[in-house]
Every structure is written in structure tokens, then in C-alpha cells.
Write a protein that holds these residues in place. Structure first.
Motif, mmCIF file in Angstrom:
data_model
loop_
_atom_site.group_PDB
_atom_site.id
_atom_site.type_symbol
_atom_site.label_atom_id
_atom_site.label_comp_id
_atom_site.label_asym_id
_atom_site.label_seq_id
_atom_site.Cartn_x
_atom_site.Cartn_y
_atom_site.Cartn_z
ATOM 1 N N ALA A 77 0.830 -1.200 0.000
ATOM 2 C CA ALA A 77 0.000 0.000 0.000
ATOM 3 C C ALA A 77 0.865 1.250 0.000
ATOM 4 N N THR A 78 1.992 1.202 0.685
ATOM 5 C CA THR A 78 2.897 2.345 0.717
ATOM 6 C C THR A 78 3.444 2.645 -0.674
ATOM 7 N N GLN A 79 3.896 1.611 -1.361
ATOM 8 C CA GLN A 79 4.425 1.804 -2.711
ATOM 9 C C GLN A 79 3.359 2.376 -3.632
ATOM 10 N N LEU A 80 2.137 1.868 -3.531
ATOM 11 C CA LEU A 80 1.066 2.356 -4.380
ATOM 12 C C LEU A 80 0.706 3.806 -4.063
ATOM 13 N N ALA A 81 0.747 4.174 -2.788
ATOM 14 C CA ALA A 81 0.477 5.567 -2.424
ATOM 15 C C ALA A 81 1.518 6.488 -3.038
ATOM 16 N N TYR A 82 2.774 6.076 -3.013
ATOM 17 C CA TYR A 82 3.818 6.886 -3.651
ATOM 18 C C TYR A 82 3.600 6.966 -5.160
ATOM 19 N N ASP A 83 3.255 5.850 -5.784
ATOM 20 C CA ASP A 83 3.042 5.846 -7.228
ATOM 21 C C ASP A 83 1.908 6.797 -7.611
ATOM 22 N N PHE A 84 0.793 6.691 -6.916
ATOM 23 C CA PHE A 84 -0.347 7.529 -7.266
ATOM 24 C C PHE A 84 -0.127 8.985 -6.869
ATOM 25 N N SER A 85 0.605 9.226 -5.788
ATOM 26 C CA SER A 85 0.864 10.613 -5.407
ATOM 27 C C SER A 85 1.717 11.313 -6.466
ATOM 28 N N ARG A 86 2.707 10.622 -6.998
ATOM 29 C CA ARG A 86 3.554 11.218 -8.045
ATOM 30 C C ARG A 86 2.740 11.475 -9.318
ATOM 31 N N THR A 87 1.865 10.534 -9.631
ATOM 32 C CA THR A 87 1.054 10.695 -10.831
ATOM 33 C C THR A 87 0.079 11.861 -10.686
ATOM 34 N N LEU A 88 -0.610 11.938 -9.556
ATOM 35 C CA LEU A 88 -1.575 13.008 -9.344
ATOM 36 C C LEU A 88 -0.906 14.363 -9.229
ATOM 37 N N ALA A 89 0.311 14.384 -8.663
ATOM 38 C CA ALA A 89 1.014 15.659 -8.490
ATOM 39 C C ALA A 89 1.318 16.333 -9.821
ATOM 40 N N LYS A 90 1.351 15.554 -10.898
ATOM 41 C CA LYS A 90 1.568 16.155 -12.214
ATOM 42 C C LYS A 90 0.448 17.126 -12.594
ATOM 43 N N THR A 91 -0.714 16.946 -11.956
ATOM 44 C CA THR A 91 -1.872 17.791 -12.278
ATOM 45 C C THR A 91 -2.026 18.957 -11.317
ATOM 46 N N TRP A 92 -1.130 19.075 -10.313
ATOM 47 C CA TRP A 92 -1.225 20.145 -9.319
ATOM 48 C C TRP A 92 -0.339 21.323 -9.707
ATOM 49 N N SER A 93 -0.718 22.478 -9.204
ATOM 50 C CA SER A 93 0.038 23.705 -9.456
ATOM 51 C C SER A 93 0.272 24.430 -8.146
ATOM 52 N N PRO A 94 1.248 25.362 -8.106
ATOM 53 C CA PRO A 94 1.434 26.179 -6.904
ATOM 54 C C PRO A 94 0.130 26.866 -6.519
ATOM 55 N N GLY A 95 -0.188 26.796 -5.241
ATOM 56 C CA GLY A 95 -1.442 27.353 -4.754
ATOM 57 C C GLY A 95 -2.531 26.311 -4.560
ATOM 58 N N THR A 119 -7.942 8.684 -16.922
ATOM 59 C CA THR A 119 -7.474 10.065 -17.109
ATOM 60 C C THR A 119 -6.070 10.292 -16.588
ATOM 61 N N LEU A 120 -5.487 9.311 -15.900
ATOM 62 C CA LEU A 120 -4.181 9.484 -15.266
ATOM 63 C C LEU A 120 -3.087 8.843 -16.107
ATOM 64 N N GLN A 121 -1.956 9.503 -16.172
ATOM 65 C CA GLN A 121 -0.837 9.022 -16.976
ATOM 66 C C GLN A 121 0.405 8.847 -16.103
ATOM 67 N N PRO A 122 0.595 7.652 -15.544
ATOM 68 C CA PRO A 122 1.791 7.414 -14.738
ATOM 69 C C PRO A 122 3.028 7.264 -15.612
ATOM 70 N N ASP A 123 4.181 7.478 -15.030
ATOM 71 C CA ASP A 123 5.412 7.143 -15.737
ATOM 72 C C ASP A 123 5.442 5.632 -15.973
ATOM 73 N N SER A 180 5.463 -1.147 -22.395
ATOM 74 C CA SER A 180 4.440 -1.692 -21.501
ATOM 75 C C SER A 180 3.069 -1.171 -21.908
ATOM 76 N N THR A 181 2.038 -1.923 -21.591
ATOM 77 C CA THR A 181 0.688 -1.600 -22.034
ATOM 78 C C THR A 181 0.193 -0.292 -21.435
ATOM 79 N N ARG A 224 -1.661 -0.225 -16.763
ATOM 80 C CA ARG A 224 -0.686 0.860 -16.940
ATOM 81 C C ARG A 224 -0.072 1.319 -15.613
ATOM 82 N N PHE A 225 -0.719 0.969 -14.484
ATOM 83 C CA PHE A 225 -0.216 1.363 -13.171
ATOM 84 C C PHE A 225 0.621 0.267 -12.513
ATOM 85 N N GLU A 226 0.772 -0.865 -13.164
ATOM 86 C CA GLU A 226 1.475 -2.006 -12.580
ATOM 87 C C GLU A 226 2.807 -2.191 -13.291
ATOM 88 N N TYR A 227 3.884 -2.183 -12.520
ATOM 89 C CA TYR A 227 5.224 -2.191 -13.095
ATOM 90 C C TYR A 227 5.827 -3.585 -13.077
#
Length: 405
Positions: free
Chosen positions: A87-105, A237-241, A246-247, A253-256
Motif C-alpha cells: 500500500a505504501t508503494q502504491l500511495a507513492y506511485d499515485f501521489s507522483r502521478t496526481l502531483a503532475k496535475t497540481w500547481s502552486p497554490g 485520465t491518469l498518466q503514470p510514468d 508496456s501496455t 498501466r499502473f502495474e510495473y
């Protein structure tokens, strides 16, 4: 039909060692059907997923079966089930992916009640995006985290709310559906840590209002993997690294890398084992899981009440698990005594009840316990009255020993 704990216990080889296990919140013991499923997966042909060779078909069947099993357990869609190492690894994966959509403020809300795995990944992702972190506090006197506590820190720039469905430290079960309503009103996504909750409740991700819901099968009799149940349309709608070849299909797409097929087979077996704990033998697996959850909650509730009654007789003990809605998980401290020493004393008597903050650092600090925490007593499906008697006798005997022991 009552809950037959004797029959349940007979299926756990580890219990032959004679320990009374109250360490379930950190990871449960494993029943024989889960052990067999892992071994069978490894004993038969396996290869990368496909449809041509037997090994390919076995791998494909295991993955498809595990997605359906976890979807049945969580009230989710198989196409939204993502597997990972933890669960920890997945939280890091999704946090990095979602952070791509965040901006200052932009703002991210976390709670002081949570395990650090549902705090630090979001805090660090917010820092990388220039977003602001806002903290939802809980009442240390009651252990309650209310929707109002979360609502007080929401705003029009809130992008994500991360909250637990049940505290792994003190068992508190916040009103997640109401928190979800408030989060969605401001346009935020809700990431729910269900790792502790899933072991003690019938999960319905739609009722909870979770956009992402995490759990760990090793907390409910399965192997060591992590799971996220996400809304498939949101995952699209999410685009992880990811690697170029890979598919891009969801949820893959979220499984490495190659999935641990044997562990997925074990996870399916764990869900099936849970479904068999209740009185219902007909109907769908989801229906049998609901029946089993009700039976298990009744069993664990009765044992928790026995423990709490016994602890009330021990004046030196403070119980920090006080929320009106909570799991059968108790955090204890002892006046003038070390819970680490109590842990060691109990271990010598074959009672497993560990001491610590269990990665819930913010919660432990808010309770005034620093990073030390306390003695955690957690129940699992195989606990019985004899276990409870051994625990209470061990604590009674410890409190009678010299404080300088």
C-alpha cells in the motif's frame, strides 16, 4: 449458526506454535488454503500472461481471478483493481502521478489520525508541485476525526483529501461517506487508506465515496501485496510514468513489471476463505462476504468487550481507543511502566502484543505519546477467549512485577 472459532483456528498452521496473537494489525497469520494456493501456483506452469501456452493461460487466469476476487471484497470493478508491492508503494506511485496535475497554490489535505503511508507520500508530492498541505486534526481525548474537522481545512483549491477509514493505532473509524461528500463538493479527489478497515468491516467503495481505496491482503489472512481500487473512468485520465513497450491499458498501466502470480493466487484464496467464515453458503461471493463480515464483527466485538472489561480492572492502564465507532484494536499505556517491557514480558509468555507507534507517528504525537506510542492489542478471525484470558493474565502479572525489572 454461530461463528465457529475452533474450526477457524484449525486451519492456521502457525497457531500450533502456541502463541496468542494480538499482532494482527501488523499482519495476520495465514490459513492453509492460502498457503496451498501460493504453492499450487508455483507448482504449475507459469510464464508471462497470454493465451497460447499453459503457463501463459495459468498466469492470465490468476490475474483475472484476483482482480475479480478483490473487486468482490471491496465492492469495486475488476477493471479498477491495481496491484502493487505494498500500500505504501502504491500511495507513492499515485501521489507522483496526481502531483503532475497540481500547481502552486493548490492544496492537499491529510489527517493526523493516519498511518504515515497516507500522509508522507502526499506531503512530499505536494512539495514537489508547490502545493500547500493542510492538516485535519482529531480530538486526542475521544480519538474522533469528524467530517467537520476535515471540512474546516477544505477550500476551492483543494485537489486531494487523504484520510483513513480506520486508524491502525487506535481503531477510530471516521465517517468517510460524509468526508467524501465534503471533498467532492469542492472538486477534490478522496484517497482512502483502507488497510486496517478492510480486515474488520464489509467494504463498499461506492458507499464510502472513495475515488481511490487501498488495502493490503496480508492484513486479512493473505500474502504480502498491496491493492488500490480506483474508479476505472478516473484511472483512464491518469498518466503514470511507465516503460515505452508496456501496455497503456487500465489498470495494467499502473502495474510495473511482471506481477507476482503466486501472491495474487494467495490473495484470491484469502478472499474465498473470508467468504466462508459466515453462515451463508449460497449466493454470490460478495453476498457470502457480507454474511461472513457480520459474523466476524460479532465475534470480534464480543472479544473486544471482554478485553475492555478486563482492562478496566487494571487501574494502571490507560486505553486510548475511545471513538464511538472503532475496530477491535486497543492502544494501551501504563502509568509509570514501559510498554516495551510489557511487550517483552508478554512475549516470554507466548502472547504477541507489540509496542510502538506503528508508523502512525502523527497520531501518536497528537495523543501525547511522542514517537513511542503504546502497547497495541488487535484482534483477528482466529482469536478466541483463551487468547483473551492469557493476555489479561499476562498484563496483570506484569503490573505486579517490580518496575525495575
Amino acid at each position: 449458526m454461530t461463528y465457529d472459532v475452533t474450526a477457524v483456528r484449525a486451519q492456521f498452521p502457525a497457531l500450533k506454535a502456541g502463541l496468542a496473537h494480538f499482532d494482527g494489525p501488523g499482519g495476520t497469520q495465514t490459513p492453509q488454503p492460502v498457503i496451498d494456493a501460493v504453492a499450487d501456483a508455483l507448482a504449475n506452469p507459469l510464464s508471462n500472461r497470454g493465451s497460447n501456452t499453459l503457463g501463459e493461460r495459468n498466469a492470465e487466469g490468476i490475474v483475472t481471478g484476483a482482480r475479480q476476487a478483490l473487486a468482490d471484497l471491496l465492492g469495486a470493478q475488476p477493471s479498477g483493481i491495481v496491484f502493487g508491492r505494498s500500500a505504501t508503494q502504491l500511495a507513492y506511485d499515485f501521489s507522483r502521478t496526481l502531483a503532475k496535475t497540481w500547481s502552486p497554490g493548490d492544496e492537499v489535505v491529510v489527517s493526523r489520525l493516519d498511518h504515515d503511508a497516507n500522509i508522507r507520500p502526499w506531503v512530499q508530492a505536494a512539495a514537489s508541485a508547490g502545493a500547500t498541505v493542510r492538516w485535519a486534526d482529531f480530538d486526542p481525548a475521544t480519538g474522533e476525526l469528524t467530517p467537520e474537522d476535515v471540512g474546516a481545512v477544505l477550500g476551492e483549491r483543494t485537489r486531494l483529501v487523504a484520510v483513513t477509514a480506520a486508524s491502525n493505532l487506535i481503531g477510530t473509524r471516521p465517517a468517510v461517506p460524509e468526508i467524501a461528500r465534503l471533498a467532492h463538493q469542492v472538486g477534490a479527489l478522496l484517497h482512502v487508506d483502507g488497510v486496517h478497515y478492510t480486515a474488520h468491516a464489509f467494504v463498499d467503495v461506492d458507499r464510502l465515496g472513495a475515488d481511490f481505496f487501498t488495502c493490503s491482503p496480508y492484513k486479512f489472512l493473505g500474502p504480502h501485496i498491496g491493492v488500490v481500487a480506483g474508479r476505472p473512468e478516473l484511472l483512464e485520465t491518469l498518466q503514470p510514468d511507465k516503460l515505452l513497450p508496456s501496455t497503456d491499458a487500465v489498470p495494467e498501466r499502473f502495474e510495473y513489471g511482471t506481477l507476482p502470480y503466486e501472491l495474487l493466487a494467495g490473495a484470491t484464496a484469502a478472499v474465498d476463505f473470508l467468504a466462508g467464515l459466515g453462515p451463508r453458503r449460497d449466493g454470490t461471493r460478495r453476498q457470502r462476504l457480507e454474511s461472513a463480515s457480520a459474523a466476524l464483527e460479532g465475534h470480534e466485538h464480543a472479544l473486544r468487550r471482554r478485553i475492555e472489561h478486563g482492562l478496566n480492572e487494571l487501574e494502571a492502564i490507560t486505553v486510548h481507543s475511545r471513538a464511538a465507532e472503532r475496530t477491535p484494536t486497543l492502544l494501551l499505556t501504563m502509568e509509570g511502566r514501559s510498554t516495551v517491557e510489557a511487550y517483552r514480558y508478554l512475549a516470554e509468555r507466548h502472547v504477541a502484543a507489540p509496542s510502538g507507534s506503528f508508523y502512525a507517528l502523527e497520531a501518536s504525537r497528537r495523543l501525547g505519546l511522542g514517537d513511542t506510542g503504546g502497547l497495541r492489542v488487535g484482534l483477528a478471525p482466529y482469536n478466541d477467549s483463551d487468547d483473551v484470558d492469557r493476555l489479561l493474565q499476562g498484563l496483570t502479572d506484569y503490573l505486579r512485577t517490580s518496575a525495575t525489572r
